[in-house]
Design an enzyme around this catalytic site. Structure first.
Site: not given
Ligand code: PDD
Length: 285
Positions: A33, A149, A182, A207
Site C-alpha cells: 500500500y 510497505k 522506527e 520503511l
Molecule cells: N505510514 N515507517 C512506517 C512503519 C510507516 O508505516 C510509515 C508511513 C513511515 C513513514 O513513511 P512516509 O514518510 O512515506 O509516510 C515509516 C503511513 C503514513 C501509514 O501507514 O499510514
C-alpha cells in the site's frame, strides 16, 4: 458527507466498497500500500510514492496493474469525489482473489486495487505539533523486510495500541541491540547535543519514508548535518530534540519518550522549523 472508494475498476459508495473473503490481501496480507498526503486538494509527492509502490510490488513479485498515469487519474478522482482538501489518499494493491493456498495462484489472479481517501482533522494535528507528542518504546518483533510497505501491520497495530494505553501517541520499535528502528507508522529522528540530526539508514530494518527523504533536502538547505546511523534508546532519552516523520503528520515533534522529558519538554526549534519548511521541498500537484 457520503464517501466513495475505488474498488477494482469501479467508484462505489462506501457501504458497497467490499472485497471478496478469499482476497489474498485479506487472508495473507499479500498486498502492499501507499499513503499520500493531500494538501489544498493536491497530491503531495505522488512521484516518490509511486516509485516506492513499484519497489514494494517488485519485492512481492507483482506488477503495477495499470499505468502510473491511469493510477494518478484514479487517485485524483477519489480525492475529488470525496471532496478532500486536506487529508490523505490510500492505495492498496494485492495478489487478488484465489482459493486459499499459500502458493501464488496459477494462472495469476487479477490484482486487487483499492483506493480510499479521508480528510484530516487539521486543528488536531496542528495542536499536537504545537505541544509535541509522547512516544513509548516496544521491542521490534516484526519480520525482516519492513522496507516493503506491506499491509501486514499486526505488530504495528499492537505497538500503537500499547502506546495509546500508556497515554502516548506513537510507539518506537527497539531492535535487539537497543537501537531505535522506527515508529509504528513513522520514521524516528533525534537531534544530538551538538545539533546533528540522526536517523537510521534506510535498509531492510525500516520503511524508507518519503517524508524522511524529502526532509533530507530541507535539512541540507538549512545547512545542517544528517547522520544516517542507528541511535539507541539511551541516546534518544538524552537528545536535545526528537521527532517523527510520515505522510500523515509531516514533521511531528516528540517531547516525551517512555515518560522521560526530551529537551525542555517543548517542541524543539529544529523540529518546529523543519515542520514549517517541509512542504517547500515536497512535490505538490
Ligand atoms: N505510514 N515507517 C512506517 C512503519 C510507516 O508505516 C510509515 C508511513 C513511515 C513513514 O513513511 P512516509 O514518510 O512515506 O509516510 C515509516 C503511513 C503514513 C501509514 O501507514 O499510514
Amino acid at each position: 458527507m457520503s464517501r466513495y472508494a475505488y474498488v477494482n475498476g469501479r467508484y462505489l459508495p462506501f457501504p458497497d466498497a467490499k472485497v471478496h473473503v478469499e482476497d489474498r490481501g485479506y487472508q495473507f496480507a499479500d498486498a502492499v500500500y501507499e499513503v499520500c498526503e493531500v494538501r489544498a486538494g493536491q497530491l503531495v509527492d505522488e512521484r516518490r510514492h509511486l516509485d516506492r509502490l513499484e519497489r514494494s510490488l517488485k519485492a512481492i513479485r507483482l506488477r503495477l496493474p495499470m499505468s502510473r498515469a491511469a493510477l494518478g487519474v484514479v487517485l485524483r478522482e477519489v480525492v475529488a469525489r470525496n471532496r478532500i482538501r486536506f487529508g490523505m489518499v490510500y492505495l492498496q494493491i494485492g495478489r487478488g482473489v484465489a482459493r486459499r493456498d499459500l502458493a501464488f495462484p496459477v494462472p495469476a489472479a487479477a490484482p486487487s486495487v483499492v483506493v480510499t481517501a479521508r480528510p484530516f482533522n487539521r486543528a488536531r494535528i496542528d495542536a499536537s505539533a504545537a505541544t509535541g507528542i509522547a512516544v513509548v518504546s516496544v521491542p521490534d518483533n516484526r519480520w525482516g523486510r519492513v522496507d516493503i510497505k506491506s499491509v501486514g501491520l499486526l505488530p504495528n497495530a499492537l505497538a500503537r495500541q500499547t502506546a495509546i494505553e500508556q497515554g502516548a501517541r506513537e510507539a518506537w520499535f527497539i531492535d535487539k541491540s537497543g537501537a531505535v528502528t522506527e515508529g509504528a507508522s513513522a520514521n524516528a529522528w533525534i537531534v544530538t547535543a551538538d545539533g546533528k540530526l540522526v536517523t537510521r539508514r534506510a535498509d531492510h530494518t525500516i520503511l524508507g519514508g518519503i517524508t524522511r527523504g524529502v526532509l533530507f533536502e530541507a535539512v541540507k538547505a538549512q545547512g545542517l548535518t544528517i547522520e544516517e546511523r542507528p541511535f539507541t534508546l539511551e541516546e534518544a532519552y538524552a537528545a536535545r530534540e526528537a521527532l517523527i516523520t510520515s505522510a500523515t503528520q509531516s514533521v511531528m515533534p516528540v517531547v516525551r519518550i517512555d515518560g522521560r522529558v526530551i529537551g525542555n519538554g517543548k517542541p524543539g526549534p529544529l523540529a518546529t522549523a523543519l515542520r514549517r519548511e517541509f512542504h517547500r521541498f515536497a512535490e505538490i500537484g
